[in-house]
Scaffold this active site. Structure first.
Site, PDB file in Angstrom:
ATOM      1  N   CYS A 157       0.747  -1.241  -0.026  1.00  0.00           N
ATOM      2  CA  CYS A 157      -0.065   0.006   0.022  1.00  0.00           C
ATOM      3  C   CYS A 157       0.977   1.206  -0.049  1.00  0.00           C
ATOM      4  O   CYS A 157       2.106   1.145  -0.436  1.00  0.00           O
ATOM      5  CB  CYS A 157      -0.938   0.022   1.114  1.00  0.00           C
ATOM      6  SG  CYS A 157      -0.194  -0.037   2.868  1.00  0.00           S
ATOM      7  N   ASN A 193       2.366   1.441   4.351  1.00  0.00           N
ATOM      8  CA  ASN A 193       2.625   0.113   5.069  1.00  0.00           C
ATOM      9  C   ASN A 193       2.181   0.419   6.506  1.00  0.00           C
ATOM     10  O   ASN A 193       3.235  -0.182   7.357  1.00  0.00           O
ATOM     11  CB  ASN A 193       4.173  -0.004   4.731  1.00  0.00           C
ATOM     12  CG  ASN A 193       4.440  -1.593   5.285  1.00  0.00           C
ATOM     13  OD1 ASN A 193       5.740  -1.978   5.652  1.00  0.00           O
ATOM     14  ND2 ASN A 193       3.702  -2.371   4.968  1.00  0.00           N
ATOM     15  N   CYS A 204      -1.238   0.714   7.342  1.00  0.00           N
ATOM     16  CA  CYS A 204      -2.788   0.413   7.724  1.00  0.00           C
ATOM     17  C   CYS A 204      -3.067  -0.934   6.604  1.00  0.00           C
ATOM     18  O   CYS A 204      -3.123  -1.942   7.284  1.00  0.00           O
ATOM     19  CB  CYS A 204      -3.676   1.674   7.262  1.00  0.00           C
ATOM     20  SG  CYS A 204      -3.450   3.148   8.231  1.00  0.00           S
ATOM     21  N   ARG A 205      -3.191  -0.573   5.386  1.00  0.00           N
ATOM     22  CA  ARG A 205      -3.683  -1.749   4.690  1.00  0.00           C
ATOM     23  C   ARG A 205      -2.879  -2.965   4.306  1.00  0.00           C
ATOM     24  O   ARG A 205      -3.349  -4.324   4.660  1.00  0.00           O
ATOM     25  CB  ARG A 205      -4.122  -1.202   3.069  1.00  0.00           C
ATOM     26  CG  ARG A 205      -5.222  -0.376   3.248  1.00  0.00           C
ATOM     27  CD  ARG A 205      -5.588   0.583   2.071  1.00  0.00           C
ATOM     28  NE  ARG A 205      -4.468   1.496   1.789  1.00  0.00           N
ATOM     29  CZ  ARG A 205      -4.306   2.476   0.678  1.00  0.00           C
ATOM     30  NH1 ARG A 205      -5.057   2.252  -0.078  1.00  0.00           N
ATOM     31  NH2 ARG A 205      -3.173   3.013   0.590  1.00  0.00           N
ATOM     32  N   SER A 206      -1.449  -2.582   4.049  1.00  0.00           N
ATOM     33  CA  SER A 206      -0.951  -3.938   3.646  1.00  0.00           C
ATOM     34  C   SER A 206      -0.313  -4.688   4.909  1.00  0.00           C
ATOM     35  O   SER A 206      -0.392  -5.987   4.790  1.00  0.00           O
ATOM     36  CB  SER A 206       0.350  -3.347   2.688  1.00  0.00           C
ATOM     37  OG  SER A 206       1.241  -2.567   3.373  1.00  0.00           O
ATOM     38  N   ASP A 265      -8.121   3.705   1.280  1.00  0.00           N
ATOM     39  CA  ASP A 265      -7.201   4.071   2.297  1.00  0.00           C
ATOM     40  C   ASP A 265      -8.043   4.560   3.499  1.00  0.00           C
ATOM     41  O   ASP A 265      -8.820   5.565   3.472  1.00  0.00           O
ATOM     42  CB  ASP A 265      -6.384   5.420   1.811  1.00  0.00           C
ATOM     43  CG  ASP A 265      -5.422   5.792   2.702  1.00  0.00           C
ATOM     44  OD1 ASP A 265      -5.417   5.435   3.957  1.00  0.00           O
ATOM     45  OD2 ASP A 265      -4.230   6.589   2.053  1.00  0.00           O
TER      46      ASP A 265
HETATM   47  P1  4NP Z   1      -1.765   2.757   4.210  1.00  0.00           P
HETATM   48  O1  4NP Z   1      -2.398   4.152   5.003  1.00  0.00           O
HETATM   49  O2  4NP Z   1      -1.283   3.108   2.782  1.00  0.00           O
HETATM   50  O3  4NP Z   1      -2.849   1.825   4.297  1.00  0.00           O
HETATM   51  O4  4NP Z   1      -0.725   2.453   5.003  1.00  0.00           O
HETATM   52  C1  4NP Z   1      -1.670   5.476   4.742  1.00  0.00           C
HETATM   53  C2  4NP Z   1      -1.013   5.583   5.886  1.00  0.00           C
HETATM   54  C3  4NP Z   1      -0.276   6.724   6.119  1.00  0.00           C
HETATM   55  C4  4NP Z   1      -0.116   7.783   5.161  1.00  0.00           C
HETATM   56  C5  4NP Z   1      -0.986   7.563   3.825  1.00  0.00           C
HETATM   57  C6  4NP Z   1      -1.726   6.266   3.818  1.00  0.00           C
HETATM   58  N1  4NP Z   1       0.488   8.986   5.308  1.00  0.00           N
HETATM   59  O5  4NP Z   1       0.353   9.670   4.275  1.00  0.00           O
HETATM   60  O6  4NP Z   1       1.254   8.927   6.029  1.00  0.00           O
END
Ligand code: 4NP
Length: 176
Positions: free
Chosen positions: A24, A27, A29-31, A142
């Site tokens: 994702c 790294n 939340c989702r992945s 997201d």
């Molecule tokens: P992820 O979510 O891609 O599912 O881990 C996010 C976590 C942090 C950020 C964006 C998306 N960020 O911009 O810090």
């Protein structure tokens, strides 16, 4: 559920583990949640020796961090302990993994730009290609700027997608 029409790259022969990397943006939340949910699917099926599962982010904002505390809390309610430490995707991942699973279209584009060869690019698949046909989602949204329901949705979509990925890979390997 087996997804007979879902694209899958070439898989290692039976006896060698299938190596899957979930990707994702952050790294956190989702992945890492996908990694945790997939580990659970694999261990429930007693298939730990047949799979290597990891996750990474296209971004570098949170390297070394545990998953987001909200993601960990929602996962914990489902009995999942997420202990992954954030890392960024690297070019060598295209050598080290058989299947690279993008959570959304932006992750997929970033991965395609990073892939060093066509063979490497062919390892990229979309998580949504393994969703149940009845879902209205074509990506894993997201949850970072969402409330609790965003995190629950991610876990619901991943429970469906990872189980279908597991079933589809197993069915494909049995055939080859
Ligand atoms: P992820 O979510 O891609 O599912 O881990 C996010 C976590 C942090 C950020 C964006 C998306 N960020 O911009 O810090």
């Amino acid at each position: 559920m087996i997804k007979p029409n879902a694209y899958l790259p070439e898989l290692p022969p039976i006896g060698k583990p299938v190596k899957v990397l979930f990707v994702c943006l952050g790294n956190i939340c989702r992945s890492p949640a996908a990694e945790g949910v997939m580990n659970e699917v694999v261990s429930e099926h007693g298939a730990m020796n047949d799979w290597v599962i990891d996750s990474a982010g296209t971004g570098n904002y949170h390297i070394g961090d545990l998953p987001d505390s909200r993601m960990r809390a929602h996962a914990r309610r489902r009995g999942l302990n997420l202990t992954h430490r954030c890392r960024q995707v690297r070019v060598s991942d295209f050598d080290d993994f058989d299947i690279i699973v993008a959570m959304d279209g932006s992750n997929e584009r970033n991965l395609r730009n990073l892939a060093p060869t066509t063979g490497a690019e062919n390892k990229i698949v979309r998580m949504a290609d393994f969703f149940d046909m009845t879902t209205r989602y074509d990506h894993v949204p997201d949850p970072y700027y969402e409330g609790a329901e965003g995190f629950e949705l991610v876990l619901d979509l991943l429970a469906d997608g990872t189980l279908n990925l597991f079933d589809t890979v197993n069915a494909r390997r049995q055939k080859s």
